[in-house]
Enzyme design. Structure first.
Site, mmCIF file in Angstrom:
data_model
loop_
_atom_site.group_PDB
_atom_site.id
_atom_site.type_symbol
_atom_site.label_atom_id
_atom_site.label_comp_id
_atom_site.label_asym_id
_atom_site.label_seq_id
_atom_site.Cartn_x
_atom_site.Cartn_y
_atom_site.Cartn_z
ATOM 1 C CG HIS A 13 0.853 -3.703 -2.760
ATOM 2 N ND1 HIS A 13 1.282 -2.407 -2.903
ATOM 3 C CD2 HIS A 13 0.638 -3.859 -1.436
ATOM 4 C CE1 HIS A 13 1.309 -1.818 -1.724
ATOM 5 N NE2 HIS A 13 0.916 -2.688 -0.808
ATOM 6 C CG HIS A 15 1.222 -5.549 3.476
ATOM 7 N ND1 HIS A 15 2.231 -4.691 3.859
ATOM 8 C CD2 HIS A 15 0.428 -4.854 2.629
ATOM 9 C CE1 HIS A 15 2.054 -3.524 3.274
ATOM 10 N NE2 HIS A 15 0.967 -3.599 2.513
ATOM 11 N NE ARG A 17 0.815 -7.225 8.609
ATOM 12 C CZ ARG A 17 0.665 -6.057 8.023
ATOM 13 N NH1 ARG A 17 1.709 -5.464 7.476
ATOM 14 N NH2 ARG A 17 -0.513 -5.471 7.955
ATOM 15 C CE LYS A 99 4.756 1.060 -1.153
ATOM 16 N NZ LYS A 99 3.900 -0.011 -0.633
ATOM 17 C CG HIS A 136 1.468 4.611 0.770
ATOM 18 N ND1 HIS A 136 0.765 3.554 1.298
ATOM 19 C CD2 HIS A 136 0.782 5.718 1.115
ATOM 20 C CE1 HIS A 136 -0.294 4.007 1.949
ATOM 21 N NE2 HIS A 136 -0.296 5.329 1.851
ATOM 22 C CG HIS A 174 -2.270 1.022 -2.430
ATOM 23 N ND1 HIS A 174 -1.964 2.363 -2.424
ATOM 24 C CD2 HIS A 174 -1.439 0.449 -1.527
ATOM 25 C CE1 HIS A 174 -0.991 2.591 -1.560
ATOM 26 N NE2 HIS A 174 -0.654 1.438 -1.005
ATOM 27 C CG ASP A 246 -2.428 -2.709 0.323
ATOM 28 O OD1 ASP A 246 -1.402 -3.083 0.913
ATOM 29 O OD2 ASP A 246 -3.037 -1.648 0.601
ATOM 30 C CG HIS A 250 -3.762 -5.161 10.702
ATOM 31 N ND1 HIS A 250 -2.583 -4.737 11.263
ATOM 32 C CD2 HIS A 250 -3.873 -4.518 9.513
ATOM 33 C CE1 HIS A 250 -1.990 -3.864 10.450
ATOM 34 N NE2 HIS A 250 -2.756 -3.722 9.384
#
Length: 342
Positions: A13, A15, A17, A99, A136, A174, A246, A250
């Protein structure tokens, strides 16, 4: 124990971007993991096989020279996803899962599903072609307390979903509560990913000495009793539970603001964080299966053959990392760790 050699793990899992952000964070994952399940919540999201193929090409182009890494792609489920989309994705062998985001649940989820029953035709097709569904697992009803959103999702949506499609392979992503642990244990064709932050921290960490935005993620950190249940599940050796960071980058300016984004960045030091969690309950002997075996087995993929080595070395997590036009603050920035990946 001063040294730990493991089969190279995978992140189930992640991210990444896109664009400059992708190029900034991908080297951290490539250093630690052989493969990763790539989340599709871009702007715009990865909704079709064509979107997934194009995104995969951008990821492959960003891999540092001389490094090996396989992105495992996913589709972003919407109210308009069709059975034909699933059949094409499955035939491609590039897309490994679909997802589900409830609309409005987390970062870039505004295109998500407004009513899970709208997708029953898609779920039926996924069950037929054996395509995993990644959930999720939270409701977005404003009347539900944020700390109860996972439990209510299980009661109101997941239990009926599993009853309607008992052969659908599902990953509850998660997980954060003892109720999620118990449901996964009791349900066939069900697995769960577990993040380092939910293994290591309770919700007290969000407010230690003030509001700490770099510990804010969704699903939100829960009470200590839930952390203990998650830790027990991860270190139990049960193949239903496996690694999924996860990790969600940011920039500092998006986290340290009046309405900070949800997400913890752990790709830099994920295996070190997991090692610390497992060592805390004398379960380092269970780390390899959790990180390297259970995920591939669930996804019906071969296990990796290369290895990594962690050594007992004290080092300091950087205060910040370069990230596009700002900087990225990793989880536990500025603190010392006692494991280091060689």
């Amino acid at each position: 124990m001063e040294k730990l050699t493991l089969t190279r793990p995978d992140d189930w899992h992640l991210h990444l971007r896109d664009g400059a952000a992708l190029k900034a964070v991908l080297p951290h994952t490539v250093h630690q993991f052989a493969r990763a399940v790539i989340m599709p919540n871009l702007k715009p999201p990865v909704r079709s096989l064509g979107d997934a193929m194009a995104y995969r090409d951008r990821i492959l182009a960003a891999i540092p020279p001389g490094k090996q890494f396989e992105p495992l792609m996913t589709l972003y489920l919407t109210d308009n996803t069709s059975p034909e989309d699933i059949i094409a994705a499955q035939a491609s062998q590039v897309v490994k899962a679909v997802k589900y985001y409830p609309a409005g649940a987390t970062t870039n989820s505004e295109f998500g599903v407004t009513d899970i029953r709208r997708c029953d035709r898609v779920f039926e097709t996924m069950q037929q072609v054996d395509m995993p569904l990644l959930l999720h697992g939270e409701v977005t009803d404003v009347h539900v307390d944020v700390f109860d959103r996972e439990k209510v999702f299980i009661d109101q949506q997941l239990i009926p979903l599993q009853q309607r499609f008992p052969n659908l392979r599902i990953v509850l992503e998660h997980i954060t509560t003892s109720e999620a642990v118990q449901f996964v244990l009791a349900t066939s064709n069900m697995a769960a990913t577990i993040t380092p932050q939910h293994l290591l921290f309770s919700r007290n960490s969000l407010f230690k000495g003030g509001i700490r935005p770099h510990y804010y993620c969704l699903p939100i950190l829960k009470r200590e009793q839930h952390r203990q249940a998650i830790l027990q599940a991860a270190t139990s050796g049960n193949p239903k539970f496996f690694l999924g960071t996860d990790s969600a980058p940011h920039g500092r300016n998006s986290k340290e603001t009046s309405c900070g984004c949800a997400g913890c960045y752990s790709a830099l030091h994920a295996m070190e964080l997991y090692a610390e969690a497992f060592e805390s309950v004398n379960a380092l002997d269970k780390l390899e299966a959790f990180a390297s075996f259970h995920g591939p087995d669930f996804y019906q993929l071969p296990r990796n053959t290369e290895t990594i080595t962690l050594t007992k070395t004290t080092w300091r997590i950087p205060d910040a990392l370069p990230f596009t036009e700002t900087e990225l603050v990793p989880l536990r920035a500025g603190e010392e760790m006692t494991w280091k990946m060689v």
